[in-house]
Design a protein around this motif. Structure first.
Motif, PDB file in Angstrom:
ATOM      1  N   PHE A 125       0.885  -1.114   0.136  1.00 29.57           N
ATOM      2  CA  PHE A 125       0.177  -0.080  -0.198  1.00 29.57           C
ATOM      3  C   PHE A 125       0.842   1.277  -0.027  1.00 29.57           C
ATOM      4  CE2 PHE A 125      -2.528   3.235   1.761  1.00 29.57           C
ATOM      5  CZ  PHE A 125      -3.752   3.268   1.607  1.00 29.57           C
ATOM      6  N   ILE A 126       0.700   2.193  -1.033  1.00 31.08           N
ATOM      7  CA  ILE A 126       1.407   3.310  -1.236  1.00 31.08           C
ATOM      8  C   ILE A 126       0.338   4.497  -1.347  1.00 31.08           C
ATOM      9  CG2 ILE A 126       3.167   4.685  -2.291  1.00 31.08           C
ATOM     10  CD1 ILE A 126       4.506   1.804  -3.388  1.00 31.08           C
ATOM     11  N   ASN A 127       0.460   5.425  -0.357  1.00 27.35           N
ATOM     12  CA  ASN A 127      -0.455   6.443  -0.449  1.00 27.35           C
ATOM     13  C   ASN A 127      -0.485   7.319  -1.867  1.00 27.35           C
ATOM     14  OD1 ASN A 127      -2.640   8.202   0.713  1.00 27.35           O
ATOM     15  ND2 ASN A 127      -1.136   9.916   1.173  1.00 27.35           N
ATOM     16  N   GLU A 128      -1.647   7.505  -2.411  1.00 31.62           N
ATOM     17  CA  GLU A 128      -1.691   8.188  -3.716  1.00 31.62           C
ATOM     18  C   GLU A 128      -1.475   7.523  -4.907  1.00 31.62           C
ATOM     19  OE1 GLU A 128      -2.808  11.576  -3.954  1.00 31.62           O
ATOM     20  OE2 GLU A 128      -3.113  11.680  -1.780  1.00 31.62           O
ATOM     21  N   PHE A 182      -5.489   5.736  -0.355  1.00 25.33           N
ATOM     22  CA  PHE A 182      -5.596   7.260   0.214  1.00 25.33           C
ATOM     23  C   PHE A 182      -5.566   6.942   1.554  1.00 25.33           C
ATOM     24  CE2 PHE A 182      -7.970  10.796   1.478  1.00 25.33           C
ATOM     25  CZ  PHE A 182      -7.214  11.800   0.882  1.00 25.33           C
ATOM     26  N   ILE A 183      -4.994   7.698   2.379  1.00 23.82           N
ATOM     27  CA  ILE A 183      -4.800   7.742   4.010  1.00 23.82           C
ATOM     28  C   ILE A 183      -5.757   8.792   4.526  1.00 23.82           C
ATOM     29  CG2 ILE A 183      -3.315   7.862   6.104  1.00 23.82           C
ATOM     30  CD1 ILE A 183      -1.136   6.404   4.361  1.00 23.82           C
ATOM     31  N   GLU A 222      -5.446   8.551   9.145  1.00 19.68           N
ATOM     32  CA  GLU A 222      -4.805   7.614   9.859  1.00 19.68           C
ATOM     33  C   GLU A 222      -5.280   6.421   9.224  1.00 19.68           C
ATOM     34  OE1 GLU A 222      -2.998   7.766  13.591  1.00 19.68           O
ATOM     35  OE2 GLU A 222      -2.960   9.918  13.511  1.00 19.68           O
ATOM     36  N   GLU A 223      -6.189   6.150   8.496  1.00 19.47           N
ATOM     37  CA  GLU A 223      -6.948   4.933   8.011  1.00 19.47           C
ATOM     38  C   GLU A 223      -6.456   4.822   6.533  1.00 19.47           C
ATOM     39  OE1 GLU A 223     -11.003   2.536   8.350  1.00 19.47           O
ATOM     40  OE2 GLU A 223     -11.062   4.733   8.338  1.00 19.47           O
ATOM     41  N   GLU A 224      -6.101   3.556   6.119  1.00 21.19           N
ATOM     42  CA  GLU A 224      -5.756   3.286   4.711  1.00 21.19           C
ATOM     43  C   GLU A 224      -6.924   2.665   4.188  1.00 21.19           C
ATOM     44  OE1 GLU A 224      -1.262   2.016   5.323  1.00 21.19           O
ATOM     45  OE2 GLU A 224      -2.614   0.377   5.566  1.00 21.19           O
ATOM     46  N   LEU A 225      -7.395   3.502   3.036  1.00 17.07           N
ATOM     47  CA  LEU A 225      -8.435   3.264   2.113  1.00 17.07           C
ATOM     48  C   LEU A 225      -7.986   3.239   0.723  1.00 17.07           C
ATOM     49  CD1 LEU A 225     -10.737   6.184   3.728  1.00 17.07           C
ATOM     50  CD2 LEU A 225     -10.906   3.574   4.507  1.00 17.07           C
ATOM     51  N   PHE A 226      -8.968   2.814   0.191  1.00 12.35           N
ATOM     52  CA  PHE A 226      -8.861   2.534  -1.289  1.00 12.35           C
ATOM     53  C   PHE A 226     -10.160   3.461  -1.969  1.00 12.35           C
ATOM     54  CE2 PHE A 226      -6.462  -1.235  -0.707  1.00 12.35           C
ATOM     55  CZ  PHE A 226      -5.318  -0.826  -1.289  1.00 12.35           C
ATOM     56  N   VAL A 227     -10.169   4.376  -2.730  1.00 17.47           N
ATOM     57  CA  VAL A 227     -11.242   5.234  -3.022  1.00 17.47           C
ATOM     58  C   VAL A 227     -11.301   5.445  -4.582  1.00 17.47           C
ATOM     59  CG1 VAL A 227     -10.956   6.657  -0.696  1.00 17.47           C
ATOM     60  CG2 VAL A 227      -9.841   7.284  -2.768  1.00 17.47           C
ATOM     61  N   SER A 228     -12.301   6.015  -4.909  1.00 20.90           N
ATOM     62  CA  SER A 228     -12.604   6.496  -6.451  1.00 20.90           C
ATOM     63  C   SER A 228     -12.286   7.779  -6.474  1.00 20.90           C
ATOM     64  CB  SER A 228     -14.297   6.197  -6.690  1.00 20.90           C
ATOM     65  OG  SER A 228     -14.647   4.897  -6.674  1.00 20.90           O
ATOM     66  N   ILE A 229     -11.941   8.251  -7.582  1.00 18.43           N
ATOM     67  CA  ILE A 229     -11.570   9.537  -7.905  1.00 18.43           C
ATOM     68  C   ILE A 229     -12.699  10.398  -8.430  1.00 18.43           C
ATOM     69  CG2 ILE A 229     -10.070  11.314  -9.472  1.00 18.43           C
ATOM     70  CD1 ILE A 229      -7.923   8.860  -9.715  1.00 18.43           C
ATOM     71  N   ASN A 230     -13.503   9.936  -9.218  1.00 19.87           N
ATOM     72  CA  ASN A 230     -14.724  10.443  -9.627  1.00 19.87           C
ATOM     73  C   ASN A 230     -15.690  10.944  -8.486  1.00 19.87           C
ATOM     74  OD1 ASN A 230     -17.321  11.209 -10.696  1.00 19.87           O
ATOM     75  ND2 ASN A 230     -16.878   9.655 -12.421  1.00 19.87           N
ATOM     76  N   PRO A 231     -15.926  12.052  -8.159  1.00 22.52           N
ATOM     77  CA  PRO A 231     -17.050  12.554  -6.962  1.00 22.52           C
ATOM     78  C   PRO A 231     -18.312  11.597  -7.138  1.00 22.52           C
ATOM     79  CG  PRO A 231     -15.997  14.358  -8.027  1.00 22.52           C
ATOM     80  CD  PRO A 231     -15.686  13.200  -8.960  1.00 22.52           C
ATOM     81  N   LYS A 232     -18.725  11.156  -8.325  1.00 21.23           N
ATOM     82  CA  LYS A 232     -20.105  10.744  -8.202  1.00 21.23           C
ATOM     83  C   LYS A 232     -19.784   9.131  -7.560  1.00 21.23           C
ATOM     84  CE  LYS A 232     -21.407  12.382 -12.890  1.00 21.23           C
ATOM     85  NZ  LYS A 232     -21.515  12.147 -14.555  1.00 21.23           N
TER      86      LYS A 232
END
Length: 127
Positions: free
Chosen positions: A69-72, A89-90, A93-103
């Motif tokens: 896991f590497i942030n960004e 994305f951190i 302090e929580e490691e997450l996987f997120v979508s870029i598209n705001p929708k």
């Protein structure tokens, strides 16, 4: 003909319900970080959750040997019996996987609930 500075990666494309074997070629110098050539693979993105950066039907080149896991950075992850493409994305302090598209901001996954398949090294929106 195979040249020393060209990487050839076989993949399957699905057209009209049929699997067709294809070869994706790219110059080695396009990849700007260390990678394991034998661990590279091609995947076609389905969906808009990573737009505008990575568009629907884009091709991504990912390295199966990179699972840290590497942030960004962007990864292919396995969650809910599906493979997803998400940004690491951190947040607080929580490691997450997120979508870029705001929708698709509702698509947030905790790292511990996912399995990292591979790190995305390159993508081609108009391949």
């Amino acid at each position: 003909m195979k040249y020393n500075n060209i990487i050839e990666i076989e993949y399957n494309d699905y057209i009209n319900g049929k699997s067709i074997k294809k070869v994706f070629e790219l110059e080695k110098n396009l990849i700007k970080e260390d990678y394991s050539e034998s661990s590279l693979f091609v995947s076609k993105v389905e969906g808009e959750s990573m737009q505008p950066l990575i568009k629907d039907n884009a091709f991504v080149i990912a390295d199966l040997s990179k699972k840290e896991f590497i942030n960004e950075d962007i990864f292919l992850i396995f969650k809910e019996n599906k493979m997803w493409i998400k940004k690491a994305f951190i947040l607080n302090e929580e490691e997450l996987f997120v979508s870029i598209n705001p929708k698709f901001s509702h698509l947030k996954y905790k790292k511990e609930d996912c399995r990292i398949i591979a790190k995305v090294l390159l993508f081609f929106n108009d391949a």
